[in-house]
Enzyme design. Structure first.
Site, PDB file in Angstrom:
ATOM      1  N   GLU A   1     -34.156 -50.542 -86.047  1.00  0.00           N
ATOM      2  CA  GLU A   1     -33.580 -51.773 -87.134  1.00  0.00           C
ATOM      3  C   GLU A   1     -33.812 -51.706 -88.412  1.00  0.00           C
ATOM      4  O   GLU A   1     -32.863 -51.570 -88.699  1.00  0.00           O
ATOM      5  CB  GLU A   1     -34.529 -52.811 -86.447  1.00  0.00           C
TER       6      GLU A   1
ATOM      7  N   GLU B   1     -30.249 -49.009 -89.033  1.00  0.00           N
ATOM      8  CA  GLU B   1     -29.617 -49.710 -89.309  1.00  0.00           C
ATOM      9  C   GLU B   1     -29.631 -50.330 -90.227  1.00  0.00           C
ATOM     10  O   GLU B   1     -28.157 -51.246 -91.248  1.00  0.00           O
ATOM     11  CB  GLU B   1     -29.162 -51.527 -88.229  1.00  0.00           C
TER      12      GLU B   1
ATOM     13  N   CYS C   1     -35.297 -60.119 -83.118  1.00  0.00           N
ATOM     14  CA  CYS C   1     -36.000 -60.726 -82.549  1.00  0.00           C
ATOM     15  C   CYS C   1     -36.681 -61.660 -81.613  1.00  0.00           C
ATOM     16  O   CYS C   1     -37.397 -61.561 -80.104  1.00  0.00           O
ATOM     17  CB  CYS C   1     -37.250 -59.282 -82.154  1.00  0.00           C
TER      18      CYS C   1
ATOM     19  N   SER D   1     -29.586 -58.630 -87.010  1.00  0.00           N
ATOM     20  CA  SER D   1     -29.029 -57.297 -86.699  1.00  0.00           C
ATOM     21  C   SER D   1     -27.926 -56.794 -84.632  1.00  0.00           C
ATOM     22  O   SER D   1     -28.941 -57.841 -83.855  1.00  0.00           O
ATOM     23  CB  SER D   1     -30.704 -56.541 -86.912  1.00  0.00           C
TER      24      SER D   1
ATOM     25  N   LYS E   1     -37.842 -66.680 -74.260  1.00  0.00           N
ATOM     26  CA  LYS E   1     -37.317 -65.186 -73.426  1.00  0.00           C
ATOM     27  C   LYS E   1     -37.042 -64.755 -72.052  1.00  0.00           C
ATOM     28  O   LYS E   1     -35.897 -64.206 -71.334  1.00  0.00           O
ATOM     29  CB  LYS E   1     -38.554 -64.204 -73.927  1.00  0.00           C
TER      30      LYS E   1
ATOM     31  N   GLU F   1     -33.393 -65.510 -72.738  1.00  0.00           N
ATOM     32  CA  GLU F   1     -32.689 -64.243 -73.235  1.00  0.00           C
ATOM     33  C   GLU F   1     -32.521 -63.151 -71.831  1.00  0.00           C
ATOM     34  O   GLU F   1     -31.540 -62.727 -71.806  1.00  0.00           O
ATOM     35  CB  GLU F   1     -33.853 -64.039 -73.427  1.00  0.00           C
TER      36      GLU F   1
ATOM     37  N   GLU G   1     -25.726 -59.862 -70.557  1.00  0.00           N
ATOM     38  CA  GLU G   1     -25.163 -58.760 -71.489  1.00  0.00           C
ATOM     39  C   GLU G   1     -26.774 -58.764 -70.863  1.00  0.00           C
ATOM     40  O   GLU G   1     -26.375 -57.144 -71.252  1.00  0.00           O
ATOM     41  CB  GLU G   1     -24.934 -59.463 -72.741  1.00  0.00           C
TER      42      GLU G   1
ATOM     43  N   CYS H   1     -44.783 -65.236 -82.925  1.00  0.00           N
ATOM     44  CA  CYS H   1     -44.849 -65.059 -81.985  1.00  0.00           C
ATOM     45  C   CYS H   1     -46.251 -66.163 -81.465  1.00  0.00           C
ATOM     46  O   CYS H   1     -46.449 -66.546 -80.201  1.00  0.00           O
ATOM     47  CB  CYS H   1     -45.151 -64.162 -81.200  1.00  0.00           C
TER      48      CYS H   1
END
Ligand code: FES
Length: 596
Positions: free
Chosen positions: A283, A286, A310, A330, A369, A372, A377, A526
């Site tokens: 990241e 990036e 994230c 990102s 999560k 996710e 993908e 989190c």
């Protein structure tokens, strides 16, 4: 005029600031008034009436949570009238609640069950309506299960989804006796704007909203001798798990958690913090790449500010609410998914196991999560990268089921490789942590020097304010980064989706000129995630946050780019950060979603 109010509660004098509620004043005297619809994170609804108290001289009982104190007030919290009224309220709530407690997922941690026990509700004066009503159980989401038969209509979930998260997936439908908590058009929660953050689960007092649990699937994988079960643990699990197992909030249990996972039968016990460090490399690179493209090359394909990616609740929120701005996010996968992709490629090769036989399990403080991991993908390894996601609570259930005395466990260490992390990886578990970790690395890459903050602690991005800002002037750049000389890097950090929306609306309207924005969907990041122990309150979040920073300070390496196992991964497998193989395995793309 005095700002203090004097009153008596159960005959004891107390002086409190103006605006204090009766509930808060009683708390100062050590008197606990029961609550159900009240939660410190949310605005007051005053609809359950469980907190009623007697105001001497008034003919009415008042709701302690919704009544401000006034001078000379005399309150009784435990009179015969109060006790009988409360008992009646609890009985009424039980009459429309499916009180089949032994078959409820929240059995043993349910606020209504606790009250029924405290008030010894052993028989039922009111007709049991629960058995005669038609209820919906929505089990379509991979993250959250909604069981209307256990709902007591306190509306904490609606206020959470609306006020705290600015999502509005849940709403109150119908009136009076027919009132229920629904989604728009009564669709399954998997088909509406729900971000799967699980804050409704954390705030639900009963078992009406719970996580979708995968405990049996994981036990089955562990019992299969043909499978190699790899487990990863997120940063915030190690500072929350102890609460579910009888320890105090804020106790760090990293070593005991690792020991427990080995005793449960996981074959490799590894750390998501390793891929948190990896995320920083990807990241951070990036971000530098985007800065060059935008500031120097004026390439309109690239957008600033770049936002972090994230937090999967944040990602889905972004896809629903800002579908025209997806190129600001990102492209990095979350640390969980980076880990999953590597577990069935790099790690499988390292340990000589066919990836077909690897089962990848993650322990997360998060219900989003689970969604996710199921995104289509997320199969860049050629398999489902993460097979099962368990929350901190589910791990605690497994530890209890296995009869492990958690407090007596020795402190053990993660397996290698993909088990080592820096302090920067650990602080991913708190709001501001990703930003701090990224700045520790990016600043040093560009200038060759450490960030100009004492002990690497970038205090402007720390704390529990909803939105924080930081500016760092970049000076003394290495030759290859000269284009950044003198640039003042502007950063914002937001936690909760309501705060994220405030920041993104400013960006969208052109009123903010940030370069980099960190967003965590849950309060506190989190550490306050929807999969963390219940209850989670502002005080508990504060203690967990302190524990995260202590863990960071306790580690010998505190910058992601110094993690030797990450360096080895690039050398032996990935090549350069943000390179070809990284793009294939560690980066992703987003989808525009409808907003109902
Ligand atoms: Fe006060 Fe519900 S807790 S009315």
């Amino acid at each position: 005029m005095s700002n203090t109010v004097n009153l008596t509660i159960n005959g004891f004098d107390v002086s409190v600031p103006k605006g204090t509620t009766v509930l808060e004043a009683a708390e100062l005297l050590g008197i606990k008034i029961p609550v159900l619809c009240f939660h410190k994170d949310l605005c007051i609804a005053g609809n359950c009436r469980v907190c009623v108290v007697e105001q001497v001289g008034s003919k009415k009982l008042v709701a302690a949570c919704a009544t401000p104190v006034h001078e000379g007030m005399e309150i009784l919290t435990n009179s015969l009238l109060v006790r009988n009224s409360r008992k009646h309220m609890i009985e009424l709530l039980l009459s429309e609640h499916n009180a089949d407690c032994t078959k409820c997922y929240r059995n043993g941690n349910c606020e209504l069950q606790d009250l029924a026990s405290e008030y010894k509700i052993t028989n039922q004066d009111f007709i049991d309506l629960a058995v005669s009503r038609a209820y919906t159980i929505d089990a379509f989401s991979p993250s959250i299960l909604k069981d209307d038969s256990r709902c007591i209509r306190c509306q904490r979930c609606v206020r959470t989804c609306d006020e705290l998260q600015s999502v509005g997936a849940l709403a109150v439908a119908h009136k009076g006796d027919h009132m229920k908590i629904s989604t728009f058009f009564n669709k399954p929660i998997s088909e509406v704007v729900c971000t799967n953050c699980g804050q409704c689960v954390i705030h639900c007092p009963t078992g009406a909203l719970i996580e979708r649990n995968y405990i049996e699937e994981v036990w089955t994988a562990i019992a299969d001798p043909t499978k190699h079960v790899v487990v990863q643990t997120a940063p915030a699990v190690r500072i929350g798990l102890g609460e579910e197992l009888g320890l105090s909030p804020g106790e760090r249990v990293t070593g005991k958690m690792i020991a427990a996972l080995r005793r449960l039968g996981f074959n490799s016990v590894l750390d998501t913090d390793f891929t948190a460090d990896l995320t920083i490399l990807e990241e951070g690179t990036e971000l530098l790449h985007r800065l060059e493209k935008v500031l120097v090359e004026k390439d309109e394909k690239y957008k600033l500010p770049m936002t972090t990616s994230c937090s999967p609740g944040w990602v889905k929120f972004f896809e629903h609410i800002y579908p025209d701005m997806l190129d600001h996010m990102s492209t990095c996968k979350s640390p969980q998914q980076m880990f999953g992709a590597l577990a069935k490629t790099y790690y499988a090769k390292k340990i000589g196991v066919d990836p077909e036989n690897i089962v990848s399990v993650s322990i997360m403080p998060c219900t989003a999560k689970k969604f996710e991991a199921n995104r289509p993908e997320m199969r860049d390894s050629g398999y489902k990268d993460v097979d099962y996601v368990l929350t901190t609570r589910e791990l605690a259930i497994m530890i209890k089921q296995a009869g492990i005395e958690f407090a007596d466990l020795p402190e053990e260490k993660y397996d290698s490789i993909m088990g080592k992390s820096s302090g920067a990886g650990v602080i991913f578990g708190t709001t501001g942590g990703v930003m701090e970790a990224a700045l520790r690395t990016a600043y040093e890459i560009v200038t060759g020097r450490e960030v100009p903050f004492e002990n690497l602690n970038i205090t402007p991005v720390r704390g529990l304010e909803g939105v924080k800002e930081a500016k760092i002037k970049i000076e003394g750049c290495k030759p290859e980064w000269k284009f950044l000389e003198g640039v003042e890097l502007k950063c914002a950090v937001a936690h909760t989706l309501a705060n994220a929306r405030k920041v993104m609306d400013l960006v969208k309207s052109g009123k903010a000129d940030y370069h980099f924005i960190e967003v965590m969907a849950c309060p506190g990041g989190c550490l306050g995630g929807g999969g963390q122990p219940i209850p989670t309150t502002p005080e508990i979040r504060q203690k967990r946050m302190q524990a995260i920073y202590e863990e960071d300070m306790s580690l010998p390496i505190r910058k992601s780019h110094e993690n030797p196992e990450v360096q080895q991964l690039y050398k032996e497998f990935l090549g350069e950060p943000y390179g070809h193989l990284s793009h294939k395995l560690l980066h992703t793309e987003y989808v525009e979603r409808q907003r109902y």
